[in-house]
Scaffold this active site. Structure first.
Site, short mmCIF file in Angstrom:
data_model
loop_
_atom_site.label_atom_id
_atom_site.label_comp_id
_atom_site.label_asym_id
_atom_site.label_seq_id
_atom_site.Cartn_x
_atom_site.Cartn_y
_atom_site.Cartn_z
N HIS A 123 0.81 -1.22 0.00
CA HIS A 123 0.00 0.00 0.00
C HIS A 123 0.84 1.27 0.00
CE1 HIS A 123 -3.37 2.60 1.67
NE2 HIS A 123 -3.95 1.95 0.68
N LYS A 128 3.07 4.44 -0.98
CA LYS A 128 2.99 5.34 -2.13
C LYS A 128 4.21 6.26 -2.12
CE LYS A 128 -2.00 4.95 -2.14
NZ LYS A 128 -1.95 3.71 -1.32
N HIS A 150 -8.44 11.48 0.67
CA HIS A 150 -7.72 10.23 0.48
C HIS A 150 -6.38 10.32 1.22
CE1 HIS A 150 -5.29 7.20 -1.73
NE2 HIS A 150 -6.43 6.56 -1.78
N LYS A 176 -3.87 10.61 4.38
CA LYS A 176 -3.86 9.99 5.71
C LYS A 176 -2.87 10.76 6.57
CE LYS A 176 -5.07 6.39 2.91
NZ LYS A 176 -5.10 6.54 1.44
#
Length: 721
Positions: free
Chosen positions: A348, A350, A577, A579
Site C-alpha cells: 500500500h 505510495k 484520500h 492519511k
C-alpha cells in the site's frame, strides 16, 4: 445548476460548482479494491496545451445534458475512453477513440477499440469500424457506441475565450452578468436553508478584512527563509488561509503540499502540486511504488516517463489489472509485487525514488497512480532531493538512510542492471541507495512491512517505530496531555485494546524538562454521509472511503467521530484520500505524520505475545515532521535546478540551545499571541482539515460504503447506483 457566490465586504465573487460526470460505481468488496481508491474518473485535463474544442454530452433528446461533464479537446493527440466517461459500459474501451485536433478546429477521428463509432454530420451518419478514420468539424455529433454516449463537437474561440456553440448552454462555469443578482438571491436562500447548507460549506461569506491577509503563514524570507508572523488579535480561521501558503523552492522539504483538485477556485490550489511537478528533469532511473497503477493514465499525464529507460514499478495489483499493466508497460520497465507472507496484506506504500546525474529525489505521498487520485481528492505529498556522497563519505550513514535502505531491502526485488549515462552501469539494489547523502533530511521515515517482528526488529516497524522516535524526542510543555487526531480513508475492524495500544505509542515523548506528555485523547476525522453525498463527486466519492458498516457502527467508535471540515483549504467537498496523524494544541503541532497507513491493525501492526512481538500484514510508508529535525542544517539542494549544487548550497543552522533556536510546527490558521517569541522558527504545514475538529452531532452519520442511501446526491444518484 445554480452558481455559488461568495460576497465579501468589498465585492461579490462569483463561484461555481462544476458538473462532473454521472457515475455508475459498484460497491466492490474491500479485498478487490484499494482501501483508498475509486473507479470514478473525471475528464483528463492539461494546463499546458491549447484547447481547440469541447465534446458536449447529449441526452436522449439530442440536447445538452447538463449533468455530465464536457470533455476538452486539445491541439494534437487526444484519447477518449471508458475512464473519461465515468461509465462501467465495457463496450466503450479504455482507449476507445483517438482525436487529432488541428489548429483550424477540425479533428481527425480514429476508432481504436473493437466496437464501431458514429460521426454524424447533418443528416449523414458515418459509421467507423476499428482503425477507420474520418474528419469531424464544428457541430458534428460523435456517438462512441451507435446511439449511445453521444457528444456534440464545439470549436472554442481561443481569442475571445468563449464557445462558438449555438446550443442552449447552461454551463455553470459561464455565469453571465445579467444572472448575478438572481443567483445571489438563490444562494442567500440556500445559506438560510439548512437543507442546502452542504452546498456552501466551503463557500460561506468571507467577512474578514484585508488585515487578515497579513496574518497568514508565509514561507518566503527571513533568517531561515520564513517570514515572521505579525502579532494580530483578529482570527485568521478563514476560508482562504491556504492562498498565503507560498513556499520557496529550497524550503519545500520542510513542509508538504496538497495535490491540485479540479473544480476548486484558484486560491484553493495555491502551492499545490501536479504529477508533472514531481517527475521532471533528466531522470536516469525511477522506482514508482504504489498500490493501484493505471499506466495508460500515468504515461499520458507524465509523458516524460516514456523517456526513462529503467523504471521499476513496485505495485499491489493482481488479476486483470496486473494483466493490463503487463500489456501496457514499456518493454524496458519491470513490474514487481513484493511478497505478502501474511494473508489479507497489501503493498500500500505510495512513493517515488528518482535517480538523477546530480542526486536522488525521494517522494512520499498518498495518491494511487490513477487519474481520480491526482485530480479529485484531498491528497498530500512530501519530497526532498539529496546529492551523491563524496567518495570519502561513502561509509557515513544517517537515520534516514538506514530506515530507507532497510525498507527497500524488504521489498525484495531482483537486482537490476541500469545504464546511468556518464555515471556508468550500476546494479540497482537496496544498498545502491546508500550512495546518497541524506544528512539534510527534514523528516523521519515511518514504515510498515509484513511479518512477525521480535527482538531488535520490534521497534523498527509500524506504530512501535513511531513510538520509539517520539520517545526520544522533546516537546514544548503546551503539549502535555494534548489531544491526538487520526485522519484516514479506510477503517479496519478495531477494538478498545488495540485503540489504547495505538494511542500509547502516539502519546510518547516528554516535555523539555523530562515530564512525559501523557495519554492524549484521540479524535477521528471521518466524512459523514452528508459530506459524501454533497461532495464534488457525490456518492461516487464514497467508493474510495471503504468503511464497512460493521466497523463504522461499532459502539466503541462513537466517541471518536469528528467532521471533515476544510474551509481554509477550500476542500470541504474534495473527499480525503490523504492519511495524517498528529498531536496538537490549538493551531500548534507537536508532530505530524503524512502516510499511506489507514487506521487498521494490518497497516500499523498489533502487539502479540505479551508485547514482545508485533504482527503487521501490509507495506506502508510515511514521513514524520518533528521540530527537532529542523534544528540541524538544511540544504537547498535540487536535482533539477542548475543554480544549486552540492558544493555551493544555501545553508542555515538553528542554534539548538537558545530560546531563539526553537522551532514550531503550525497549521495555516496559526497566529502569534502576546506571549510567544516571534524569533522562533515557524514551519507551517498545510493541514487540510480544521483543528480542533468538530465532534459529530446527533444528526451526523459516519459514512459506511456498504449501506444504502436513498436521498439523491448532487447528481441525483442514490447509493449504490
Amino acid at each position: 445548476m445554480a452558481s455559488l457566490l461568495q460576497p465579501t465586504s468589498f465585492s461579490i465573487r462569483v463561484r461555481t460548482r462544476v458538473n462532473y460526470a454521472k457515475t455508475n460505481v459498484s460497491c466492490l468488496p474491500v479485498h478487490k479494491r484499494d482501501h483508498s481508491s475509486s473507479c470514478f474518473r473525471l475528464p483528463k485535463m492539461s494546463g499546458d496545451r491549447v484547447k481547440i474544442g469541447l465534446l458536449v454530452p447529449l441526452n436522449n433528446g439530442q440536447e445538452e445534458d447538463g449533468m455530465l461533464a464536457k470533455l476538452p479537446v486539445f491541439q494534437g493527440d487526444n484519447v477518449i475512453g471508458r475512464n473519461d466517461l465515468g461509465t462501467t459500459d465495457k463496450r466503450v474501451s479504455r482507449k476507445h477513440i483517438s482525436l487529432n485536433a488541428m489548429d483550424d478546429g477540425s479533428v481527425e477521428v480514429v476508432v481504436e477499440g473493437p466496437n464501431p463509432a458514429i460521426v454524424k454530420s447533418g443528416v449523414q451518419r458515418n459509421k467507423l469500424g476499428p482503425k477507420n478514420k474520418t474528419v469531424m468539424v464544428h457541430g458534428d455529433v460523435l456517438e462512441l457506441i451507435p446511439g449511445k454516449h453521444c457528444f456534440k463537437y464545439m470549436v472554442v474561440d481561443c481569442d475571445k475565450q468563449t464557445s462558438v456553440s449555438k446550443m442552449s448552454s447552461h454551463d455553470p462555469l459561464e455565469v453571465k452578468e445579467a444572472s448575478v443578482e438572481r443567483t445571489l438571491s438563490t444562494v442567500k436562500r440556500k445559506w438560510q436553508d439548512p437543507e442546502h447548507e452542504e452546498f456552501v460549506q466551503d463557500e460561506v461569506p468571507n467577512k474578514l478584512s484585508t488585515e487578515a491577509v497579513n496574518k497568514s503563514v508565509t514561507v518566503n524570507s527571513g533568517q531561515s527563509g520564513y517570514k515572521k508572523l505579525k502579532k494580530e488579535s483578529a482570527s485568521i480561521d478563514s476560508l482562504e488561509a491556504i492562498c498565503q501558503f507560498n513556499v520557496q523552492r529550497d524550503k519545500l522539504p520542510l513542509t508538504f503540499r496538497l495535490l491540485q483538485v479540479q473544480g476548486l477556485p484558484e486560491w484553493a490550489n495555491t502551492s499545490s502540486v501536479k504529477i508533472r511537478d514531481v517527475i521532471q528533469g533528466n531522470v536516469l532511473f525511477a522506482i514508482l511504488s504504489n498500490y493501484m497503477v493505471d499506466l495508460d493514465w500515468l504515461l499520458s499525464a507524465c509523458p516524460m516517463l516514456k523517456r526513462i529507460s529503467h523504471v521499476l514499478v513496485v505495485h499491489g495489483e493482481s488479476g486483470g489489472a496486473l494483466d493490463q499493466m503487463s500489456k501496457t508497460k514499456p518493454s524496458s520497465w519491470i513490474l514487481h509485487k513484493p511478497p505478502l507472507p501474511i494473508s489479507y496484506g497489501t503493498h500500500h506504500s505510495k512513493a517515488m525514488i528518482l535517480v538523477y546525474p546530480r542526486g536522488v529525489r525521494i517522494v512520499v505521498h498518498t495518491a494511487n497512480l490513477i487519474y481520480v487520485d491526482w485530480n479529485n481528492k484531498t491528497q498530500g505529498l512530501w519530497m526532498q532531493d539529496f546529492p551523491w556522497k563524496d567518495e570519502k563519505d561513502l561509509n557515513k550513514q544517517s537515520a534516514f538512510e538506514n530506515d530507507l535502505v532497510e525498507y527497500l531491502e524488504a521489498l525484495k526485488w531482483r537486482p537490476l542492471r541500469a545504464n546511468l549515462g556518464s555515471l556508468g552501469n550500476a546494479n540497482i539494489t537496496a544498498s545502491f541507495f546508500g550512495r546518497f547523502d541524506y544528512s539534510s533530511a527534514t523528516v523521519r521515515l515511518i514504515a510498515s512491512i509484513p511479518g512477525y517482528h521480535q527482538g531488535p526488529k520490534l521497534n523498527k516497524w509500524g506504530h512501535m517505530k513511531l513510538k520509539t522516535i517520539l520517545k526520544e524526542s522533546k516537546f514544548e510543555k503546551e503539549f502535555l496531555g494534548s489531544p491526538l487526531v487520526y485522519q484516514f480513508s479506510s477503517l479496519g475492524s478495531l477494538d478498545d485494546k488495540w485503540m489504547t495500544e495505538l494511542s500509547l505509542s502516539m502519546s510518547s515523548g516528554t516535555s523539555d524538562d523530562g515530564i512525559p506528555l501523557g495519554l492524549g485523547k484521540a479524535q477521528i476525522i471521518w466524512p459523514s454521509v452528508e459530506d459524501v453525498r454533497c461532495s464534488l463527486e457525490g456518492y461516487a466519492a464514497g467508493s474510495c472511503i471503504p468503511g464497512p458498516q460493521k466497523n463504522v457502527e461499532k459502539d466503541i467508535m462513537r466517541k471518536y467521530w469528528s467532521r471533515w471540515k476544510a474551509d481554509h483549504t477550500g476542500r470541504c467537498r474534495a473527499m480525503p484520500h490523504i492519511k495524517t496523524y498528529t498531536r496538537y494544541n490549538g493551531q500548534s503541532l507537536a508532530w505530524f505524520l503524512l502516510t499511506s497507513a489507514n487506521l487498521s491493525k494490518a497497516a500499523w501492526g498489533a502487539l502479540q505475545k505479551n508485547c514482545s512481538q508485533i504482527m503487521i500484514r501490509s507495506y506502508e510508508l510515511g514521513v514524520l515532521f518533528l521540530p527537532s529535525l529542523i534544528r540541524k542544517q538544511c540544504l537547498g539542494f535540487s536535482c533539477t535546478d542548475d543554480s544549486s549544487s552540492s558544493r555551493d548550497l544555501e545553508k542555515y543552522e538553528l542554534p539548538s540551545t537558545s530560546e531563539e533556536g526553537k522551532t514550531k510546527l503550525v497549521t495555516l490558521c496559526w497566529q502569534a499571541n502576546e506571549s510567544e517569541e516571534l524569533s522562533s522558527e515557524i514551519v507551517p504545514l498545510p493541514v487540510p482539515y480544521k483543528l480542533p475538529p468538530e465532534p459529530y452531532t446527533s444528526k451526523d452519520v459516519p459514512w459506511s460504503w456498504d449501506r444504502r442511501y436513498h436521498k439523491p446526491d448532487v447528481y441525483g444518484n442514490v447509493w449504490p447506483h
